[in-house]
Design an enzyme around this catalytic site. Structure first.
Site, mmCIF file in Angstrom:
data_model
loop_
_atom_site.group_PDB
_atom_site.id
_atom_site.type_symbol
_atom_site.label_atom_id
_atom_site.label_comp_id
_atom_site.label_asym_id
_atom_site.label_seq_id
_atom_site.Cartn_x
_atom_site.Cartn_y
_atom_site.Cartn_z
ATOM 1 N N ASP A 96 -18.757 52.860 133.195
ATOM 2 C CA ASP A 96 -17.691 52.462 132.260
ATOM 3 C C ASP A 96 -17.685 53.273 130.966
ATOM 4 O O ASP A 96 -17.065 52.873 129.986
ATOM 5 C CB ASP A 96 -17.834 50.962 131.940
ATOM 6 C CG ASP A 96 -19.245 50.598 131.505
ATOM 7 O OD1 ASP A 96 -20.050 51.517 131.267
ATOM 8 O OD2 ASP A 96 -19.541 49.383 131.424
ATOM 9 N N ARG B 221 -19.484 40.091 131.730
ATOM 10 C CA ARG B 221 -20.829 40.342 132.273
ATOM 11 C C ARG B 221 -20.802 40.254 133.800
ATOM 12 O O ARG B 221 -20.146 39.385 134.364
ATOM 13 C CB ARG B 221 -21.804 39.313 131.699
ATOM 14 C CG ARG B 221 -23.247 39.645 132.053
ATOM 15 C CD ARG B 221 -24.245 38.845 131.251
ATOM 16 N NE ARG B 221 -24.463 39.350 129.889
ATOM 17 C CZ ARG B 221 -25.115 40.478 129.593
ATOM 18 N NH1 ARG B 221 -25.599 41.233 130.545
ATOM 19 N NH2 ARG B 221 -25.281 40.840 128.340
ATOM 20 N N ASP C 134 -23.470 55.455 133.129
ATOM 21 C CA ASP C 134 -22.841 54.182 133.467
ATOM 22 C C ASP C 134 -21.406 54.464 133.897
ATOM 23 O O ASP C 134 -20.794 55.444 133.445
ATOM 24 C CB ASP C 134 -22.864 53.242 132.253
ATOM 25 C CG ASP C 134 -24.267 52.688 132.000
ATOM 26 O OD1 ASP C 134 -25.134 52.881 132.876
ATOM 27 O OD2 ASP C 134 -24.482 52.082 130.936
ATOM 28 N N ASP D 179 -33.713 51.467 129.942
ATOM 29 C CA ASP D 179 -33.445 52.681 129.156
ATOM 30 C C ASP D 179 -34.490 52.853 128.049
ATOM 31 O O ASP D 179 -34.890 53.981 127.736
ATOM 32 C CB ASP D 179 -32.017 52.662 128.578
ATOM 33 C CG ASP D 179 -31.658 51.344 127.922
ATOM 34 O OD1 ASP D 179 -32.473 50.396 127.964
ATOM 35 O OD2 ASP D 179 -30.550 51.247 127.366
ATOM 36 N N HIS E 24 -15.449 44.737 129.699
ATOM 37 C CA HIS E 24 -15.541 43.935 130.934
ATOM 38 C C HIS E 24 -16.420 42.714 130.703
ATOM 39 O O HIS E 24 -17.197 42.672 129.740
ATOM 40 C CB HIS E 24 -16.137 44.775 132.079
ATOM 41 C CG HIS E 24 -17.482 45.353 131.752
ATOM 42 N ND1 HIS E 24 -18.662 44.731 132.059
ATOM 43 C CD2 HIS E 24 -17.822 46.506 131.124
ATOM 44 C CE1 HIS E 24 -19.672 45.475 131.647
ATOM 45 N NE2 HIS E 24 -19.197 46.554 131.070
HETATM 46 C C1 BGC Z 1 -31.789 46.776 125.663
HETATM 47 C C2 BGC Z 1 -31.221 48.040 126.198
HETATM 48 C C3 BGC Z 1 -29.781 48.162 125.807
HETATM 49 C C4 BGC Z 1 -29.631 48.043 124.319
HETATM 50 C C5 BGC Z 1 -28.216 48.157 123.852
HETATM 51 C C6 BGC Z 1 -31.564 46.691 124.179
HETATM 52 O O1 BGC Z 1 -32.025 45.456 123.695
HETATM 53 O O2 BGC Z 1 -33.165 46.692 125.934
HETATM 54 O O3 BGC Z 1 -31.378 48.084 127.574
HETATM 55 O O4 BGC Z 1 -29.256 49.389 126.240
HETATM 56 O O5 BGC Z 1 -30.183 46.823 123.901
HETATM 57 O O6 BGC Z 1 -27.393 47.186 124.389
#
Ligand code: BGC
Length: 367
Positions: free
Chosen positions: A220, A315, A218, A284, A313
């Site tokens: 950031d 959304r 990412d 992910d 940041h």
């Molecule tokens: C999401 C992920 C995210 C994680 C942390 C999960 O609920 O599915 O994509 O990286 O939360 O924010």
């Protein structure tokens, strides 16, 4: 008159004159021959010298003629004799570099990471004079152990990108990596698709160089310790293991978001990443499912070395949480063989080789 001494003397005198004359003639002939043979020796020596100088070009010429003979449809060229060239100083053979050590001696450990300092691309350029165009680097004193492409999915985050470049370029150079930075910019205003952009980055980076390791990061997230090496391991690796955002711990054990690394082999084993996660979240977790369903596990640095800071940041627009993500994650095993690098389609809008990174703008379509 016989017996007359004056007659004998005259005869003797004449004979002497003749002998002297013959002597002069002999000396003259000898001198003439000597001088002529001297000219000849000089000419011979010059000839030998030019032959010696001409040895190399002649060999090259032979090779050239052979090459043209090998090429169908090209008549062999008959070379005109060239004037002897000045002998050249022999060229230094290219130095074969030794492999870089497993752990770079340049690492310094924990780092101070702040986001309130003024930042500019010029400053970053000045501080990284050894970067090649497109954000490429390789160590000059040793041969890097891995060729690493760093893929950053991107849209409208120029301020964050500056901090990323400011902190990461020096870290990656200290880690003695042969690396390139690829910012994959989603064109248009459609819903963001992080995982598809990562697939595009993988594909486009490989068109440019024979990378064997891919870091997916990412824009950031900044590591707080340079011992967290941005390279590949025997298992897929999760690098952003203790983020300030989550109180420097994993939010859950299966968490694989933020920054991860996969070798080319590992990436292909899971058919790359899903292309149909539009909006925020879930992709992910899908990648995590792919990895474990193919018999691999996640490797991680320690919580101390894996500390990292996230730039705060709001959304992003057009990146709302994806309501379909829970359903999709539940079916990774069934969908992963047909949705991935084998089904990827996109259109490259532009490729910009900038000083600090390569920016590839792509149209990835819409949901
Ligand atoms: C999401 C992920 C995210 C994680 C942390 C999960 O609920 O599915 O994509 O990286 O939360 O924010």
């Amino acid at each position: 008159m016989p017996g007359d001494p004056s007659v004998n003397f005259n005869l003797l005198h004449r004979i002497c004159k003749l002998v002297v004359l013959l002597c002069f003639l002999h000396i003259f002939v000898t001198v003439v021959f000597y001088v002529r043979s001297f000219d000849f020796r000089v000419a011979f020596a010059q000839n030998q010298q030019s032959k010696h100088n001409a040895v190399k070009p002649a060999q090259v010429r032979n090779a050239e003629v052979r090459n043209t003979e090998d090429t169908p449809g090209v008549d062999p060229v008959i070379e005109k004799p060239k004037a002897p060239e000045e002998p050249k100083a022999p060229e230094e053979p290219a130095k074969k570099l030794e492999k870089c050590p497993e752990t770079s001696p340049l690492l310094v450990g924990p780092l101070r990471v702040e986001f309130n300092i003024p930042m500019s691309l010029d400053l970053i350029k000045k501080e990284n004079p050894n970067l090649q165009q497109g954000g490429r680097f390789k160590p000059k004193d040793c041969e890097a152990l891995q060729k690493v492409a760093i893929i950053i999915p991107f849209r409208n985050r120029d301020e964050h990108l500056k901090y990323w470049l400011y902190y990461l370029h020096p870290i990656l150079q200290r880690q003695q990596l042969d690396y390139g930075v690829y910012v994959i910019n989603q064109d248009g205003e459609e819903t963001f698709n992080r995982a598809k952009l990562l697939n595009v980055g993988y594909t486009e980076a490989l068109k440019e160089y024979d990378y064997n390791c891919f870091i997916f990061s990412d824009v950031d997230l900044i590591p707080m310790d340079d011992r967290n090496t941005y390279k590949c391991f025997s298992q897929p690796r999760h690098l952003s293991v203790s983020m300030d955002k989550f109180g420097f711990r994993l939010p859950y054990n299966q968490y694989f978001g933020g920054v991860s690394s996969l070798s080319k082999e590992q990436y292909l084993k899971i058919n790359g990443f899903p292309n149909n996660y539009w909006g925020w979240g879930g992709e992910d977790d899908d990648i995590y499912n792919r990895v474990t369903s193919r018999g691999m596990s996640i490797s991680r640095p320690s919580g101390e070395i894996g500390k990292c800071r996230m730039i705060r940041h709001n959304r992003d627009q057009k990146n709302e949480p994806n309501p379909q993500r829970f359903n999709r994650i539940a079916h990774t095993r069934e969908t992963m063989h047909k949705d991935g690098i084998n089904s990827l389609s996109y259109r490259v809008v532009s490729v910009e080789k900038l000083d600090l990174f390569t920016k590839i703008t792509v149209d990835v379509g819409k949901p």
